[in-house]
Design an enzyme around this catalytic site. Structure first.
Site, PDB file in Angstrom:
ATOM      1  N   ASP A 141       0.809  -1.219   0.000  1.00 50.09           N
ATOM      2  CA  ASP A 141       0.000   0.000   0.000  1.00 50.09           C
ATOM      3  C   ASP A 141       0.842   1.269   0.000  1.00 50.09           C
ATOM      4  O   ASP A 141       0.324   2.354  -0.286  1.00 50.09           O
ATOM      5  CB  ASP A 141      -0.925   0.021   1.218  1.00 50.09           C
ATOM      6  CG  ASP A 141      -1.989  -1.061   1.162  1.00 50.09           C
ATOM      7  OD1 ASP A 141      -2.495  -1.329   0.055  1.00 50.09           O
ATOM      8  OD2 ASP A 141      -2.306  -1.645   2.208  1.00 50.09           O
ATOM      9  N   GLU A 242     -10.091   0.047  -4.269  1.00 46.28           N
ATOM     10  CA  GLU A 242     -11.178  -0.629  -3.550  1.00 46.28           C
ATOM     11  C   GLU A 242     -11.843   0.298  -2.535  1.00 46.28           C
ATOM     12  O   GLU A 242     -13.001   0.116  -2.171  1.00 46.28           O
ATOM     13  CB  GLU A 242     -10.646  -1.869  -2.830  1.00 46.28           C
ATOM     14  CG  GLU A 242      -9.598  -1.549  -1.772  1.00 46.28           C
ATOM     15  CD  GLU A 242      -9.082  -2.775  -1.034  1.00 46.28           C
ATOM     16  OE1 GLU A 242      -9.758  -3.821  -1.072  1.00 46.28           O
ATOM     17  OE2 GLU A 242      -8.002  -2.686  -0.418  1.00 46.28           O
TER      18      GLU A 242
END
Length: 407
Positions: A141, A242
């Protein structure tokens, strides 16, 4: 002499085992200071259950194979230590450290793992316990603060860019209007989704629209943007994180169904791509499909970035040398010295300033009303995806390091 113990925590990456390799190899090289190198099986949770291994069990071929093996060789966990440092779990842990003569503790992981490093180091300091506790960063991430980037991001970004490029080529074979929506990991930080811009080879190439969680998402504006893109292009690729959400903070995936939560209270996000697929089909009446890249983003060694793997190993080794020199309560960081040529050095940051914080994509790198990515991101990300690994192969498949099942 003291012993060293290392564990892995959180979601795996394509290079988390490269960091493990760096810790183990440097631990072996420092035999005058370190007697044994141990590995926690399934992180600190497994260690509490008495599960660990002596890394001398690894033969040299297996140790070297760690550098190109995805997943977490030692196994992982998602275990949150209590916020109350007076909890009985802390003296229990440090009693186990004392029994094993542990002087050096390394945890390879992301934000929640740095929270563990913070708590253990603060407990040790408060009780004058001489165990040096260090964090080795890991996360696809790329959301840890006080570091230029994190090991794992470069390989995942490379996978995203390559996959988006290939999906775009596949979608372009027909001359009828179509939309392909690619859902990419990223709850609150859109670094990975931003990497999809690296798939473009020319102006107006796919992906035509890129949506990050750092910018509010409006579905009516989204549909209008698609119709505008159709004026010049039939086959449209759209990349979405997402975690995209509307102006009220509601995740788009929640439009279709309620999201569950994990052990840390984070919403388990999935399904915004499918929701948008149905929206486009109902409102625009064109051919549409959604693709969720899912765990492939973090487990593809064939698209591992060698730059990423080398830096991950460097971080592990640097953590060991730093701990031996007296450092504790720190996380290894990456300091970019130059873009062209790309030069990176390892540094150290106070883990207490890092844990439970989140680095997001700078707003100035998000352009065109939240639908595109600036050149500054491309300049930042390109050096991190360079060079492909030379994987050991057998019978046409890669040879990975596998840990023997526990008895």
């Amino acid at each position: 002499m003291k012993n060293l113990i290392v564990g892995q925590s959180g979601g795996p990456t394509a290079v988390i085992n490269s960091s493990l390799y760096g810790v183990i190899r440097e631990g072996f090289n420092r035999s005058e200071e370190i007697e044994h190198v141990y590995g926690m099986i399934n992180g600190i949770q497994g260690f509490l259950d008495g599960r660990f291994m002596d890394m001398k069990e690894l033969d040299n071929d297996t140790l070297e194979a760690l550098r190109t093996t995805p997943g977490a060789y030692l196994g992982s966990c998602r275990f949150k230590l209590p916020d109350d440092l007076n909890d009985a779990i802390y003296p229990l842990l440090f009693q186990k450290f004392e029994e094993m003569n542990i002087g050096y503790f390394f945890y390879i992981g992301g934000n929640d793992s740095m929270d563990t490093v913070s708590k253990l180091s603060r407990y040790a300091a408060a009780h004058n316990i001489d165990v040096r506790i260090m964090g080795i960063p890991k996360t696809i991430d790329n959301d840890l603060i006080l570091t230029d980037h994190t090991p794992g991001f470069g390989s995942a970004a490379k996978y995203v860019a390559a996959s988006v490029c290939e999906i775009g080529l596949d979608a372009s074979v027909y001359n009828t209007k179509s939309v392909t929506i690619i859902e990419i990991m990223g709850r609150h930080a859109g670094w990975l989704t931003a990497a999809s811009v690296l798939a473009r080879k020319f102006e107006q190439d796919n992906p035509v629209l890129i949506y990050l969680p750092e910018a509010d998402f409006d579905q009516e504006s989204f549909l209008a943007s698609l119709e505008e893109c159709f004026k010049t292009k039939n086959n449209l690729i759209v990349c979405v994180s997402e975690g995209i959400h509307d102006k009220d903070g509601t995740f788009i995936c929640e439009y279709a169904a309620s999201a569950g939560v994990d052990a840390f209270g984070h919403k388990m996000l999935t399904g915004c791509g499918k929701y948008l697929e149905n929206l486009v089909r109902d409102r625009l009446g064109v051919k549409v499909r959604s693709v969720e890249l899912n765990v492939n983003q973090r487990c593809s060694a064939f698209l591992q970035s060698e730059t990423d793997a080398l830096e991950a190993a460097q971080a592990g080794a640097f953590g060991v040398t730093s701990a031996i020199s007296g450092e504790t309560g720190k996380m290894v960081s990456f300091v970019r010295k130059s873009d062209k040529p790309y030069v990176m050095e390892c540094g150290l940051e106070d883990v207490n300033l890092i844990c439970n914080q989140e680095k997001t994509v700078p707003v100035e790198w998000i352009t065109k009303d939240g639908t595109d990515i600036a050149q500054a991101f491309i300049d930042y990300a390109l050096p991190l995806i360079q060079v492909s690994p030379k994987l050991p192969m057998k019978d046409g498949l890669a040879v990975y390091a596998y840990r023997k099942p526990e008895k």
